[in-house]
Design a protein around this motif. Structure first.
Motif, PDB file in Angstrom:
ATOM      1  N   VAL A  22       0.846  -1.198   0.000  1.00 20.14           N
ATOM      2  CA  VAL A  22       0.000   0.000   0.000  1.00 20.14           C
ATOM      3  C   VAL A  22       0.882   1.249   0.000  1.00 20.14           C
ATOM      4  O   VAL A  22       0.608   2.216  -0.711  1.00 20.14           O
ATOM      5  CB  VAL A  22      -0.952  -0.008   1.217  1.00 20.14           C
ATOM      6  CG1 VAL A  22      -1.644   1.340   1.381  1.00 20.14           C
ATOM      7  CG2 VAL A  22      -1.980  -1.114   1.068  1.00 20.14           C
ATOM      8  N   GLY A  23       1.958   1.236   0.780  1.00 17.08           N
ATOM      9  CA  GLY A  23       2.879   2.367   0.811  1.00 17.08           C
ATOM     10  C   GLY A  23       3.493   2.628  -0.548  1.00 17.08           C
ATOM     11  O   GLY A  23       3.636   3.780  -0.971  1.00 17.08           O
TER      12      GLY A  23
ATOM     13  N   GLN B 221       2.168   1.832  -3.442  1.00 15.43           N
ATOM     14  CA  GLN B 221       1.115   2.326  -4.331  1.00 15.43           C
ATOM     15  C   GLN B 221       0.839   3.810  -4.122  1.00 15.43           C
ATOM     16  O   GLN B 221       0.383   4.494  -5.032  1.00 15.43           O
ATOM     17  CB  GLN B 221      -0.177   1.528  -4.122  1.00 15.43           C
ATOM     18  CG  GLN B 221      -0.078   0.114  -4.621  1.00 15.43           C
ATOM     19  CD  GLN B 221      -1.308  -0.702  -4.276  1.00 15.43           C
ATOM     20  OE1 GLN B 221      -2.239  -0.248  -3.631  1.00 15.43           O
ATOM     21  NE2 GLN B 221      -1.305  -1.959  -4.706  1.00 15.43           N
ATOM     22  N   GLU B 222       1.120   4.333  -2.938  1.00 12.12           N
ATOM     23  CA  GLU B 222       0.887   5.742  -2.645  1.00 12.12           C
ATOM     24  C   GLU B 222       2.137   6.597  -2.819  1.00 12.12           C
ATOM     25  O   GLU B 222       2.068   7.812  -2.728  1.00 12.12           O
ATOM     26  CB  GLU B 222       0.372   5.897  -1.211  1.00 12.12           C
ATOM     27  CG  GLU B 222      -0.960   5.240  -0.966  1.00 12.12           C
ATOM     28  CD  GLU B 222      -2.070   5.796  -1.844  1.00 12.12           C
ATOM     29  OE1 GLU B 222      -2.083   7.019  -2.093  1.00 12.12           O
ATOM     30  OE2 GLU B 222      -2.898   5.003  -2.308  1.00 12.12           O
ATOM     31  N   ASN B 223       3.295   5.977  -3.087  1.00 11.62           N
ATOM     32  CA  ASN B 223       4.561   6.702  -3.165  1.00 11.62           C
ATOM     33  C   ASN B 223       4.972   6.845  -4.627  1.00 11.62           C
ATOM     34  O   ASN B 223       5.869   6.158  -5.115  1.00 11.62           O
ATOM     35  CB  ASN B 223       5.625   5.953  -2.361  1.00 11.62           C
ATOM     36  CG  ASN B 223       6.858   6.778  -2.123  1.00 11.62           C
ATOM     37  OD1 ASN B 223       7.068   7.801  -2.761  1.00 11.62           O
ATOM     38  ND2 ASN B 223       7.686   6.312  -1.212  1.00 11.62           N
ATOM     39  N   TRP B 224       4.324   7.784  -5.317  1.00 18.15           N
ATOM     40  CA  TRP B 224       4.562   7.905  -6.758  1.00 18.15           C
ATOM     41  C   TRP B 224       6.004   8.269  -7.107  1.00 18.15           C
ATOM     42  O   TRP B 224       6.494   7.815  -8.148  1.00 18.15           O
ATOM     43  CB  TRP B 224       3.571   8.887  -7.393  1.00 18.15           C
ATOM     44  CG  TRP B 224       3.769  10.315  -6.991  1.00 18.15           C
ATOM     45  CD1 TRP B 224       3.116  10.993  -6.020  1.00 18.15           C
ATOM     46  CD2 TRP B 224       4.696  11.231  -7.575  1.00 18.15           C
ATOM     47  NE1 TRP B 224       3.584  12.268  -5.949  1.00 18.15           N
ATOM     48  CE2 TRP B 224       4.562  12.452  -6.888  1.00 18.15           C
ATOM     49  CE3 TRP B 224       5.638  11.145  -8.596  1.00 18.15           C
ATOM     50  CZ2 TRP B 224       5.319  13.565  -7.190  1.00 18.15           C
ATOM     51  CZ3 TRP B 224       6.399  12.257  -8.904  1.00 18.15           C
ATOM     52  CH2 TRP B 224       6.233  13.453  -8.208  1.00 18.15           C
TER      53      TRP B 224
END
Length: 144
Positions: free
Chosen positions: A88-89, A91-94
């Motif tokens: 999840v991290g 996926q949120e860390n573009w």
């Protein structure tokens, strides 16, 4: 305020938050948890009062039971949930995804000179912001 002074205070603020959140608040909340458990379980149930004649005995028995159970749950969390949290991290860390995608394309030989320049500029700006220019390499000589 100078940059050095601001940096000093930001580090002290981080130290305060870590000391409070990771240690002091934990100890205070755990002690509070034990005392509330004693007041609700032992004082309200007369049959438990015979086993736990004071708070210290209750706390020792409670800790002896609670800590192993918490360790088992923590072990399960570490073995099963960290993978989910890391995914999840990511996926949120573009920015990391962008860099990883660039690295794959670079290895495959699919990057353009403009893309290479843009990536280096992005990374160089991060290093400059953190005053880590000594980690930057000169493109032409491939040296520091």
């Amino acid at each position: 305020m100078s940059n050095i002074t601001g940096h000093f205070f930001r580090r002290r603020w981080l130290d305060f938050r870590n000391g409070h959140g990771l240690y002091l608040a934990f100890v205070m909340s755990f002690t509070n948890f034990i005392l509330i458990g004693y007041n609700f379980a032992v004082k309200k149930a007369p049959f438990l009062s015979d086993f736990f004649d004071n708070t210290i005995v209750f706390a020792l028995v409670f800790i002896g039971f609670y800590i192993p159970v918490a360790m088992i749950i923590g072990y399960y969390h570490r073995r099963k949930q960290y993978v989910v949290e890391a995914e999840v991290g990511l996926q949120e860390n573009w920015p990391i995804v962008w860099i990883l995608r660039y690295q794959i394309r670079l290895i495959q030989g699919e990057t353009t000179p403009e893309e290479n320049k843009r990536m280096l500029t992005y990374l160089d700006n991060i290093l400059k912001r953190h005053k880590k220019e000594d980690l930057m390499f000169d493109d032409e000589t491939n040296k520091k």
